[in-house]
Design a protein around this motif. Structure first.
Motif, PDB file in Angstrom:
ATOM      1  N   TRP A 191       0.303   1.693  -0.685  1.00  0.00           N
ATOM      2  CA  TRP A 191       1.397   2.533  -1.192  1.00  0.00           C
ATOM      3  C   TRP A 191       2.572   2.550  -0.228  1.00  0.00           C
ATOM      4  CZ3 TRP A 191       3.298   6.533   1.623  1.00  0.00           C
ATOM      5  CH2 TRP A 191       2.503   7.041   2.661  1.00  0.00           C
ATOM      6  N   ARG A 192       2.265   2.427   1.069  1.00  0.00           N
ATOM      7  CA  ARG A 192       3.333   2.427   2.070  1.00  0.00           C
ATOM      8  C   ARG A 192       4.194   1.169   1.944  1.00  0.00           C
ATOM      9  NH1 ARG A 192       1.672   3.895   8.086  1.00  0.00           N
ATOM     10  NH2 ARG A 192       1.233   5.823   6.936  1.00  0.00           N
ATOM     11  N   THR A 193       3.531   0.027   1.728  1.00  0.00           N
ATOM     12  CA  THR A 193       4.266  -1.223   1.560  1.00  0.00           C
ATOM     13  C   THR A 193       5.100  -1.199   0.284  1.00  0.00           C
ATOM     14  OG1 THR A 193       2.546  -2.461   2.737  1.00  0.00           O
ATOM     15  CG2 THR A 193       4.048  -3.724   1.342  1.00  0.00           C
ATOM     16  N   ARG A 244      -1.520 -13.070  -3.075  1.00  0.00           N
ATOM     17  CA  ARG A 244      -1.265 -12.235  -1.902  1.00  0.00           C
ATOM     18  C   ARG A 244      -2.207 -11.039  -1.879  1.00  0.00           C
ATOM     19  NH1 ARG A 244       5.090 -11.308  -0.973  1.00  0.00           N
ATOM     20  NH2 ARG A 244       5.119 -10.543  -3.113  1.00  0.00           N
ATOM     21  N   GLN A 245      -2.344 -10.477  -0.694  1.00  0.00           N
ATOM     22  CA  GLN A 245      -3.184  -9.292  -0.549  1.00  0.00           C
ATOM     23  C   GLN A 245      -2.577  -8.119  -1.321  1.00  0.00           C
ATOM     24  OE1 GLN A 245      -6.162  -9.060   1.041  1.00  0.00           O
ATOM     25  NE2 GLN A 245      -6.021 -11.276   1.391  1.00  0.00           N
ATOM     26  N   GLY A 269      10.985 -11.358  -7.587  1.00  0.00           N
ATOM     27  CA  GLY A 269      12.021 -11.787  -6.657  1.00  0.00           C
ATOM     28  C   GLY A 269      12.407 -10.767  -5.610  1.00  0.00           C
ATOM     29  N   LEU A 270      12.143  -9.484  -5.866  1.00  0.00           N
ATOM     30  CA  LEU A 270      12.476  -8.442  -4.893  1.00  0.00           C
ATOM     31  C   LEU A 270      11.270  -7.988  -4.075  1.00  0.00           C
ATOM     32  CD1 LEU A 270      14.897  -6.217  -7.022  1.00  0.00           C
ATOM     33  CD2 LEU A 270      15.502  -7.907  -5.288  1.00  0.00           C
ATOM     34  N   ASP A 271      10.088  -8.544  -4.375  1.00  0.00           N
ATOM     35  CA  ASP A 271       8.872  -8.127  -3.680  1.00  0.00           C
ATOM     36  C   ASP A 271       8.737  -8.887  -2.363  1.00  0.00           C
ATOM     37  OD1 ASP A 271       6.480  -6.970  -2.999  1.00  0.00           O
ATOM     38  OD2 ASP A 271       5.274  -8.085  -4.458  1.00  0.00           O
ATOM     39  N   VAL A 272       9.691  -8.646  -1.470  1.00  0.00           N
ATOM     40  CA  VAL A 272       9.715  -9.283  -0.153  1.00  0.00           C
ATOM     41  C   VAL A 272       8.975  -8.387   0.826  1.00  0.00           C
ATOM     42  CG1 VAL A 272      11.171 -10.240   1.659  1.00  0.00           C
ATOM     43  CG2 VAL A 272      11.961 -10.246  -0.725  1.00  0.00           C
ATOM     44  N   ARG A 273       8.031  -8.953   1.540  1.00  0.00           N
ATOM     45  CA  ARG A 273       7.268  -8.164   2.500  1.00  0.00           C
ATOM     46  C   ARG A 273       7.655  -8.541   3.922  1.00  0.00           C
ATOM     47  NH1 ARG A 273       1.383  -8.496  -0.618  1.00  0.00           N
ATOM     48  NH2 ARG A 273       2.220  -7.996  -2.686  1.00  0.00           N
ATOM     49  N   ALA A 274       7.473  -7.607   4.819  1.00  0.00           N
ATOM     50  CA  ALA A 274       7.914  -7.791   6.210  1.00  0.00           C
ATOM     51  C   ALA A 274       7.183  -8.951   6.873  1.00  0.00           C
ATOM     52  CB  ALA A 274       7.687  -6.499   6.987  1.00  0.00           C
ATOM     53  N   GLY A 275       7.904  -9.645   7.748  1.00  0.00           N
ATOM     54  CA  GLY A 275       7.311 -10.742   8.495  1.00  0.00           C
ATOM     55  C   GLY A 275       8.372 -11.697   8.992  1.00  0.00           C
ATOM     56  N   GLU A 321       2.399 -14.292   2.633  1.00  0.00           N
ATOM     57  CA  GLU A 321       2.400 -12.842   2.468  1.00  0.00           C
ATOM     58  C   GLU A 321       3.808 -12.255   2.440  1.00  0.00           C
ATOM     59  OE1 GLU A 321      -0.017 -10.565   1.767  1.00  0.00           O
ATOM     60  OE2 GLU A 321      -1.091 -12.403   1.324  1.00  0.00           O
ATOM     61  N   VAL A 322       4.775 -12.998   2.970  1.00  0.00           N
ATOM     62  CA  VAL A 322       6.169 -12.538   2.966  1.00  0.00           C
ATOM     63  C   VAL A 322       6.874 -12.978   1.688  1.00  0.00           C
ATOM     64  CG1 VAL A 322       8.390 -12.682   4.176  1.00  0.00           C
ATOM     65  CG2 VAL A 322       6.251 -12.634   5.484  1.00  0.00           C
TER      66      VAL A 322
END
Length: 257
Positions: free
Chosen positions: A15-17, A10-11, A211-217, A200-201
């Protein structure tokens, strides 16, 4: 054997993410703790006799809220209503996100099979107990797994409830026979579901530590028509399992393309 992480790299996160993921994780843990207490209180007030309300309203609301914290939106691709008869729902399973996505869909009058290791998390155990979850044993404990499925089979025959479980084992795309034995015994149709989580999500499986590194999408949930099992026989279970697995492999390839 642990579930492999087949995601592409993943990309790097900004810091915001990272801040959003941390805050969403904290909020989700708090939600889970408070939600389990609220559900337990409601259970006491209703004499533990309102399983569908606990599952289709309370647990579903918790799952959708938790996904919302991460900025995850569920998009369903379904042009038919959920069945109003006993049904065996199945799906692919590659991500820690799957459990929350599936419960957020609100299958009517449905119980769920979930991995027994989740019972170690007290709030999840409380919620799962109220929902009537069937907790599975590790695949190395064959006799114990068989007993769990036999008990579920007897209960579901008595209640006429639907059930969700994933045929995928701890190795991606390796299908177990449990779901197909159950469908054959119940004479219930199988409704295939495919959860497509963009790379990416996707946080990947629990075992990778993210397991908690869920990104918006957006997460897309696809459905196919029911598979009739009324003429299936126990001795043909392995054949039907392989046919459904082939369908899922083709389905995945089509969606990726």
């Amino acid at each position: 054997m642990t579930r492999p992480d087949n995601r592409r790299t993943r990309q790097p996160t900004t810091w915001r993410t990272k801040t959003r993921v941390v805050l969403a994780s904290i909020a989700s843990v708090f939600l889970l703790c408070v939600g389990s207490i609220v559900m337990l209180v409601v259970g006491v007030l209703t004499g533990f006799q309102a399983r569908r309300f606990y599952t289709e309203v309370l647990a579903r609301g918790l799952a959708r809220t938790a996904l919302g914290f991460y900025g995850v939106r569920i998009i369903e691709h379904r042009d038919f209503p959920f069945p109003n008869r006993q049904t065996v729902y199945i799906s692919n399973h590659t991500s820690a996100l799957d459990m929350f996505v599936l419960i957020s869909l609100g299958f009517p009058n449905c119980r769920y099979f979930l991995s027994g290791f989740l019972r170690k998390i007290l709030p999840l155990w409380i919620i799962g107990w109220l929902m009537g979850i069937f907790w599975t044993a590790p695949q190395t404990q064959g006799s114990k797994r068989t007993k769990i499925f036999q008990n579920a089979d007897r209960l579901l025959k008595r209640t006429g409830e639907s059930v969700f479980l994933t045929p995928e084992g701890q190795i991606t795309w390796v299908f177990n026979k449990g779901a197909f034995h159950l469908a054959t015994s119940l004479r219930a149709p199988i409704l295939p579901i495919y959860i497509y989580i963009p790379n990416e999500v996707d946080p990947g499986p629990w075992t990778n530590g993210d397991g908690l590194d869920v990104r918006a999408g957006d997460v897309h949930v696809y459905y196919r028509p029911e598979i009739d099992t009324s003429s299936w026989r126990v001795e043909e279970v392995a054949m039907h399992r392989d046919q459904v697995r082939s369908m899922y492999v083709e389905w995945a390839e089509a969606l990726e393309a």
